[in-house]
Design an enzyme around this catalytic site. Structure first.
Site, mmCIF file in Angstrom:
data_model
loop_
_atom_site.group_PDB
_atom_site.id
_atom_site.type_symbol
_atom_site.label_atom_id
_atom_site.label_comp_id
_atom_site.label_asym_id
_atom_site.label_seq_id
_atom_site.Cartn_x
_atom_site.Cartn_y
_atom_site.Cartn_z
ATOM 1 C CG ASP A 114 1.795 83.286 -76.930
ATOM 2 O OD1 ASP A 114 1.974 83.551 -78.148
ATOM 3 O OD2 ASP A 114 1.062 83.963 -76.188
ATOM 4 C CG HIS A 150 4.647 86.600 -86.577
ATOM 5 N ND1 HIS A 150 4.953 87.823 -86.039
ATOM 6 C CD2 HIS A 150 4.915 86.705 -87.898
ATOM 7 C CE1 HIS A 150 5.378 88.636 -86.994
ATOM 8 N NE2 HIS A 150 5.358 87.981 -88.138
HETATM 9 P P1 ADP Z 1 -1.177 87.457 -80.047
HETATM 10 O O1 ADP Z 1 -0.338 87.922 -81.161
HETATM 11 O O2 ADP Z 1 -1.337 85.977 -79.990
HETATM 12 O O3 ADP Z 1 -2.491 88.142 -79.947
HETATM 13 P P2 ADP Z 1 0.733 88.878 -78.308
HETATM 14 O O4 ADP Z 1 0.757 88.967 -76.829
HETATM 15 O O5 ADP Z 1 2.035 88.539 -78.935
HETATM 16 O O6 ADP Z 1 -0.398 87.800 -78.674
HETATM 17 O O7 ADP Z 1 0.261 90.243 -78.937
HETATM 18 C C1 ADP Z 1 -0.963 90.833 -78.611
HETATM 19 C C2 ADP Z 1 -0.916 92.308 -78.969
HETATM 20 O O8 ADP Z 1 -2.237 92.811 -79.009
HETATM 21 C C3 ADP Z 1 -0.146 93.137 -77.968
HETATM 22 O O9 ADP Z 1 0.531 94.169 -78.624
HETATM 23 C C4 ADP Z 1 -1.261 93.711 -77.074
HETATM 24 O O10 ADP Z 1 -0.949 94.962 -76.509
HETATM 25 C C5 ADP Z 1 -2.386 93.857 -78.058
HETATM 26 N N1 ADP Z 1 -3.675 93.689 -77.375
HETATM 27 C C6 ADP Z 1 -4.126 92.591 -76.752
HETATM 28 N N2 ADP Z 1 -5.334 92.798 -76.223
HETATM 29 C C7 ADP Z 1 -5.665 94.057 -76.501
HETATM 30 C C8 ADP Z 1 -6.795 94.890 -76.228
HETATM 31 N N3 ADP Z 1 -7.848 94.435 -75.537
HETATM 32 N N4 ADP Z 1 -6.795 96.153 -76.690
HETATM 33 C C9 ADP Z 1 -5.746 96.612 -77.382
HETATM 34 N N5 ADP Z 1 -4.649 95.891 -77.672
HETATM 35 C C10 ADP Z 1 -4.602 94.632 -77.239
HETATM 36 C C1 G6P Z 2 -1.446 86.158 -83.946
HETATM 37 C C2 G6P Z 2 -0.974 85.668 -85.299
HETATM 38 C C3 G6P Z 2 -1.216 86.734 -86.356
HETATM 39 C C4 G6P Z 2 -2.671 87.177 -86.327
HETATM 40 C C5 G6P Z 2 -3.063 87.631 -84.925
HETATM 41 C C6 G6P Z 2 -4.519 88.022 -84.814
HETATM 42 O O1 G6P Z 2 -0.644 87.222 -83.570
HETATM 43 O O2 G6P Z 2 0.395 85.321 -85.239
HETATM 44 O O3 G6P Z 2 -0.889 86.237 -87.636
HETATM 45 O O4 G6P Z 2 -2.893 88.216 -87.242
HETATM 46 O O5 G6P Z 2 -2.800 86.590 -84.009
HETATM 47 O O6 G6P Z 2 -5.348 87.004 -85.280
HETATM 48 P P1 G6P Z 2 -6.348 87.233 -86.502
HETATM 49 O O7 G6P Z 2 -6.836 85.862 -86.847
HETATM 50 O O8 G6P Z 2 -7.416 88.120 -85.968
HETATM 51 O O9 G6P Z 2 -5.586 87.864 -87.616
#
Ligand code: ADP
Ligand code: G6P
Length: 473
Positions: free
Chosen positions: A378, A169
């Site tokens: 990212d 991912h």
């Molecule tokens: P990462 O996987 O690195 O966190 P992404 O942007 O790919 O970054 O995915 C983040 C996910 O988490 C998205 O689906 C977003 O809607 C959700 N998310 C991020 N911040 C919040 C929050 N404060 N409350 C609820 N959902 C959140």
């Molecule tokens: C990214 C990574 C996931 C991970 C998520 C949240 O989306 O690709 O593998 O689960 O961040 O991070 P955490 O360490 O809380 O699982």
């Protein structure tokens, strides 16, 4: 909350990820809650699992607890226990102190510690063992992300009958960076246990193919690798996506529309609302983004009476030093900006450490005029796609980092180099001031992209390719 019903013992489709889709939270009074796990992996995979009957193998987010498999909201969950020391060494250590910074262009300095590696091997073996016990004869197993890169080979050794896919991912790094890793060959060999190795963008697949040729001396032909044990492994890119229709419909609903208006009202009805939504992570480019916004007010380009910035940042990996530091720096920066240039009832930045349900997220996306997504690196960034999915009226502007995987698909965004603060200031203004016609033209194209390449499309593309590989082909 999980049904007490015990889960079926085996499954023909198994997803393996470090985390289960829910975290077990134990309150001080001893009561237990289950909460949606953070991050894009869980967002993307929930709908996939709802449409494929299968089991999800993963950690439930708490230390030192052995739980039986259980059904939660229709999903068959198989918990893998982690001891407190393993959380430190495998999860906070090797996964998030070594691999995460190394794979994200060494924005932070990765630590290389042998005891972290040893824990990583041990825990990966536990995931492989648990999966081998759950998968039916000939089952399809789909292993997820950087925490579990050794699982494919370990699992193949235990269960040669399985069809094994792996998806990363996060970015797969440039070969020079990857080669810093003392355990680089073991990781490559671990991944080669899969029949299909998937990446977010084609550059990642290319980096992997080059390394496999150079370091393991395996023959490759285009996206195929011939392994020394006579198998063929495919390495391809599959940009991950969202459940666009579901989110579009949610954003279009009456309660979400009402809530979006309420949010703007509570912020003092600004002319322009900027929004950032991220895990509190140093890869997300939070500091430079807020600095850019603060400077625009300071130098008089923006009027603090007329604009507002809402930054939602869910705390993440809080026991890892770099994350702690970032949290402190963010507190300081937001405090300084609001203290220096705020007015009574008009703090330029509203900074929230909260995790919201989907309808509140949809309302925020609907309320925002300019969505600001500026990661330094990212793998994909789902937030960018979610914003687009919520803009049914084809209005709003997406400012997006060139270094997010999503920038490959969302070419009509206002693309920025997040290391260039002046460039970012210009782009925020351009996005804000662009004509409604231009905004609509850009948004339409992006909405079509997000609607057509949704999470079902993504999962089928991967699983169809996986179905054509391996010993059963
Ligand atoms: P990462 O996987 O690195 O966190 P992404 O942007 O790919 O970054 O995915 C983040 C996910 O988490 C998205 O689906 C977003 O809607 C959700 N998310 C991020 N911040 C919040 C929050 N404060 N409350 C609820 N959902 C959140
Ligand atoms: C990214 C990574 C996931 C991970 C998520 C949240 O989306 O690709 O593998 O689960 O961040 O991070 P955490 O360490 O809380 O699982």
């Amino acid at each position: 909350t999980p049904d007490s019903a015990k889960s079926k013992a085996t499954a023909s489709f198994v997803v393996v990820a470090n985390r289960l889709p829910v975290d077990r939270i134990e309150h001080p009074d001893g009561s237990v809650d289950w909460r949606t796990s953070p991050g894009g992996l869980v967002t993307a995979f929930e709908p996939v699992m709802r449409r494929h009957d299968g089991a999800w193998v993963g950690w439930h987010g708490a230390p030192d607890e052995e739980l039986e498999p259980f059904d939660n909201d229709g999903l068959q969950l198989v918990p893998v226990p982690l001891a407190a020391q393993e959380i430190e060494d495998y999860y906070e250590g090797f996964s998030n102190g070594t691999l995460w910074p190394l794979y994200h262009d060494v924005i932070a300095t990765p630590g290389f510690h042998r005891e972290w590696w040893e824990a990583y091997v041990l825990v990966n073996q536990r995931f492989a063992d648990r999966t081998a016990a759950v998968a039916e004869q000939g089952a399809v197993v789909w292993v997820q992300d950087y925490q579990l890169q050794l699982v494919p080979a370990m699992l193949r050794k235990l269960r040669p009958d399985l069809r094994i896919g792996f998806f990363l991912h996060i970015p797969f790094p440039p070969t020079e960076l990857f080669q810093q890793l003392p355990w680089r060959d073991q990781i490559l060999e671990g991944l080669l246990g899969a029949d299909l190795v998937g990446f977010q963008v084609s550059g990642g697949a290319q980096n992997f193919l080059r390394l496999v040729r150079a370091r393991l001396r395996q023959e490759t032909h285009r996206d195929e690798i011939r392994t020394s044990d006579g198998r063929t492994v495919l390495a391809r890119s599959y940009p991950i996506a969202i459940d666009a229709k579901e989110l579009n419909d949610l954003a279009a609903s009456e309660p979400v529309a009402t809530r979006a208006a309420e949010i703007r009202h509570d912020l003092g009805d600004p002319d322009v609302l900027f929004l950032g939504v991220d895990r509190l992570d140093y890869t997300k480019g939070l500091l430079a983004r807020l600095e850019a916004f603060g400077e625009l007010i300071e130098d008089g380009t923006l009027d603090v009476e007329k604009v507002a910035f809402v930054q939602v940042a869910t705390p993440s990996r809080e026991r890892v030093e770099e994350y702690r530091q970032l949290r402190d720096e963010m507190d300081r920066l937001v405090g300084r900006i609001n203290g220096d240039i705020g007015r009574i009832g008009r703090p330029p930045i509203t900074y929230l450490h909260a995790s919201y349900p989907r309808d509140e997220m949809a309302a925020l996306y609907r309320a925002a005029d300019v969505m600001v997504v500026t990661p330094l690196r990212d793998g994909m960034n789902l937030v960018a796609k979610e914003y687009v999915a919520c803009r049914q009226a084809d209005d709003g502007a997406l400012v997006l980092s060139e270094f997010a995987g999503a920038a490959r698909e969302l070419r009509q965004a206002y693309l920025v180099n997040p290391y260039d603060v002046n460039g970012m200031k210009d782009k925020l203004i351009e996005a804000m001031n662009d004509s409604a016609r231009n905004k609509a033209r850009r948004m339409k194209v992006m909405r079509r992209q997000v609607a057509e390449h949704d999470i079902d499309h993504w999962a089928s593309a991967f699983l169809d390719d996986l179905g054509r590989t391996g010993p059963h082909a």
